[in-house]
Design a protein around this motif. Structure first.
Motif, PDB file in Angstrom:
ATOM      1  N   PRO A   6       1.147  -1.012   0.036  1.00  8.53           N
ATOM      2  CA  PRO A   6       0.063   0.234   0.056  1.00  8.53           C
ATOM      3  C   PRO A   6       0.353   0.940  -0.127  1.00  8.53           C
ATOM      4  CG  PRO A   6      -0.492  -1.597   1.762  1.00  8.53           C
ATOM      5  CD  PRO A   6       0.753  -1.956   1.479  1.00  8.53           C
ATOM      6  N   GLY A   7       0.407   2.412  -0.778  1.00  7.63           N
ATOM      7  CA  GLY A   7       0.745   3.843  -0.584  1.00  7.63           C
ATOM      8  C   GLY A   7       0.528   4.656  -0.151  1.00  7.63           C
ATOM      9  N   PRO A   8       0.841   5.986  -0.292  1.00  7.48           N
ATOM     10  CA  PRO A   8      -0.109   7.131   0.927  1.00  7.48           C
ATOM     11  C   PRO A   8      -1.483   7.008  -0.307  1.00  7.48           C
ATOM     12  CG  PRO A   8       1.786   7.781  -1.074  1.00  7.48           C
ATOM     13  CD  PRO A   8       2.250   6.073  -0.882  1.00  7.48           C
ATOM     14  N   GLN A   9      -2.107   7.866   0.481  1.00 15.84           N
ATOM     15  CA  GLN A   9      -3.615   8.132  -0.294  1.00 15.84           C
ATOM     16  C   GLN A   9      -4.176   9.621  -0.217  1.00 15.84           C
ATOM     17  OE1 GLN A   9      -5.455   5.592  -1.253  1.00 15.84           O
ATOM     18  NE2 GLN A   9      -3.158   4.587  -0.917  1.00 15.84           N
ATOM     19  N   LEU A  20       2.045  11.699 -10.197  1.00 21.14           N
ATOM     20  CA  LEU A  20       0.845  11.571 -11.482  1.00 21.14           C
ATOM     21  C   LEU A  20       0.622  10.275 -10.306  1.00 21.14           C
ATOM     22  CD1 LEU A  20       1.344  13.725 -13.762  1.00 21.14           C
ATOM     23  CD2 LEU A  20      -0.183  14.434 -11.731  1.00 21.14           C
ATOM     24  N   GLU A  21       1.336   9.323 -10.673  1.00 22.10           N
ATOM     25  CA  GLU A  21       1.692   7.913 -11.099  1.00 22.10           C
ATOM     26  C   GLU A  21       2.151   7.294 -10.153  1.00 22.10           C
ATOM     27  OE1 GLU A  21      -0.936   7.474 -14.791  1.00 22.10           O
ATOM     28  OE2 GLU A  21       1.377   8.066 -15.209  1.00 22.10           O
ATOM     29  N   MET A  22       1.650   6.240  -9.961  1.00 18.75           N
ATOM     30  CA  MET A  22       3.509   5.363  -8.564  1.00 18.75           C
ATOM     31  C   MET A  22       3.261   4.045  -8.961  1.00 18.75           C
ATOM     32  SD  MET A  22       3.352   4.599  -4.746  1.00 18.75           S
ATOM     33  CE  MET A  22       4.228   5.326  -3.901  1.00 18.75           C
ATOM     34  N   PHE A  23       4.231   3.460 -10.683  1.00 19.75           N
ATOM     35  CA  PHE A  23       4.264   1.750 -11.273  1.00 19.75           C
ATOM     36  C   PHE A  23       4.972   1.180  -9.984  1.00 19.75           C
ATOM     37  CE2 PHE A  23       2.438   4.542 -14.081  1.00 19.75           C
ATOM     38  CZ  PHE A  23       1.587   4.173 -14.338  1.00 19.75           C
ATOM     39  N   PRO A  24       4.903  -0.052  -9.348  1.00 20.57           N
ATOM     40  CA  PRO A  24       5.621  -0.724  -9.063  1.00 20.57           C
ATOM     41  C   PRO A  24       6.757  -2.285  -9.737  1.00 20.57           C
ATOM     42  CG  PRO A  24       3.891  -1.278  -8.434  1.00 20.57           C
ATOM     43  CD  PRO A  24       3.447  -0.370  -9.514  1.00 20.57           C
ATOM     44  N   ASP A  42      -3.196   7.930  -3.989  1.00 19.98           N
ATOM     45  CA  ASP A  42      -3.940   8.464  -3.973  1.00 19.98           C
ATOM     46  C   ASP A  42      -5.447   7.989  -4.676  1.00 19.98           C
ATOM     47  OD1 ASP A  42      -4.669  11.279  -3.599  1.00 19.98           O
ATOM     48  OD2 ASP A  42      -4.270  11.948  -5.893  1.00 19.98           O
ATOM     49  N   GLY A  43      -6.013   7.280  -4.490  1.00 17.13           N
ATOM     50  CA  GLY A  43      -6.565   6.527  -4.391  1.00 17.13           C
ATOM     51  C   GLY A  43      -6.926   6.103  -5.785  1.00 17.13           C
ATOM     52  N   ARG A  44      -5.932   5.666  -5.885  1.00 14.38           N
ATOM     53  CA  ARG A  44      -5.957   4.804  -7.779  1.00 14.38           C
ATOM     54  C   ARG A  44      -4.936   3.325  -7.045  1.00 14.38           C
ATOM     55  NH1 ARG A  44      -5.895   8.067 -12.727  1.00 14.38           N
ATOM     56  NH2 ARG A  44      -7.003   6.200 -12.866  1.00 14.38           N
ATOM     57  N   VAL A  45      -5.186   2.567  -8.311  1.00 20.02           N
ATOM     58  CA  VAL A  45      -4.278   1.664  -8.109  1.00 20.02           C
ATOM     59  C   VAL A  45      -3.847   1.079  -8.962  1.00 20.02           C
ATOM     60  CG1 VAL A  45      -4.763  -1.381  -7.888  1.00 20.02           C
ATOM     61  CG2 VAL A  45      -5.998   0.192  -6.497  1.00 20.02           C
ATOM     62  N   TYR A  46      -1.998   1.046  -9.243  1.00 23.54           N
ATOM     63  CA  TYR A  46      -1.615   0.998  -9.988  1.00 23.54           C
ATOM     64  C   TYR A  46      -0.195  -0.854 -10.108  1.00 23.54           C
ATOM     65  CZ  TYR A  46      -2.034   5.608 -10.281  1.00 23.54           C
ATOM     66  OH  TYR A  46      -2.901   6.950 -10.514  1.00 23.54           O
ATOM     67  N   TYR A  47      -0.413  -1.445 -10.924  1.00 26.89           N
ATOM     68  CA  TYR A  47       0.703  -2.415 -11.305  1.00 26.89           C
ATOM     69  C   TYR A  47       2.058  -2.347 -11.950  1.00 26.89           C
ATOM     70  CZ  TYR A  47      -1.849  -3.589 -15.804  1.00 26.89           C
ATOM     71  OH  TYR A  47      -2.152  -3.792 -16.969  1.00 26.89           O
ATOM     72  N   GLY A  48       2.540  -3.138 -11.675  1.00 27.96           N
ATOM     73  CA  GLY A  48       3.720  -3.121 -12.826  1.00 27.96           C
ATOM     74  C   GLY A  48       4.628  -5.136 -12.681  1.00 27.96           C
ATOM     75  N   LEU A  49       4.970  -5.716 -13.990  1.00 32.37           N
ATOM     76  CA  LEU A  49       5.350  -7.015 -14.281  1.00 32.37           C
ATOM     77  C   LEU A  49       6.733  -6.548 -14.554  1.00 32.37           C
ATOM     78  CD1 LEU A  49       1.920  -7.820 -17.803  1.00 32.37           C
ATOM     79  CD2 LEU A  49       2.623  -7.963 -14.940  1.00 32.37           C
TER      80      LEU A  49
END
Length: 78
Positions: A6-9, A20-24, A42-49
């Motif tokens: 989980p990241g900061p909201q 603006l975005e955070m990709f792991p 910031d209320g959104r979900v991101y994914y990285g492959l």
């Protein structure tokens, strides 16, 4: 491997610029073909492959399938 961190909201800033975005990017361990990282910001979900192309040359197929599945789930919410 799939991991969730989980990241900061609330919005983050550096030098006055808003992130603006955070990709792991989760690292590959020995003998691991792929990993999926998931995070929220910031209320959104991101994914990285991440993948070993020698072991999994078709990582693009997985990326497309994840994207398609996300679109399908979002469509079901409407």
């Amino acid at each position: 491997m799939i991991t969730n961190a989980p990241g900061p909201q609330t919005p983050m800033y550096i030098g006055g610029a808003r992130m603006l975005e955070m990709f792991p990017v989760s690292p590959l361990l020995r003998n691991q073909a792929s990993s999926i990282g998931i995070t929220s910001y910031d209320g959104r979900v991101y994914y990285g492959l991440n993948a070993d192309r020698d072991a999994m040359a078709d990582i693009g197929v997985l990326a497309a399938a994840v994207h398609e599945s996300m679109e399908e789930m979002l469509g079901a919410c409407v």
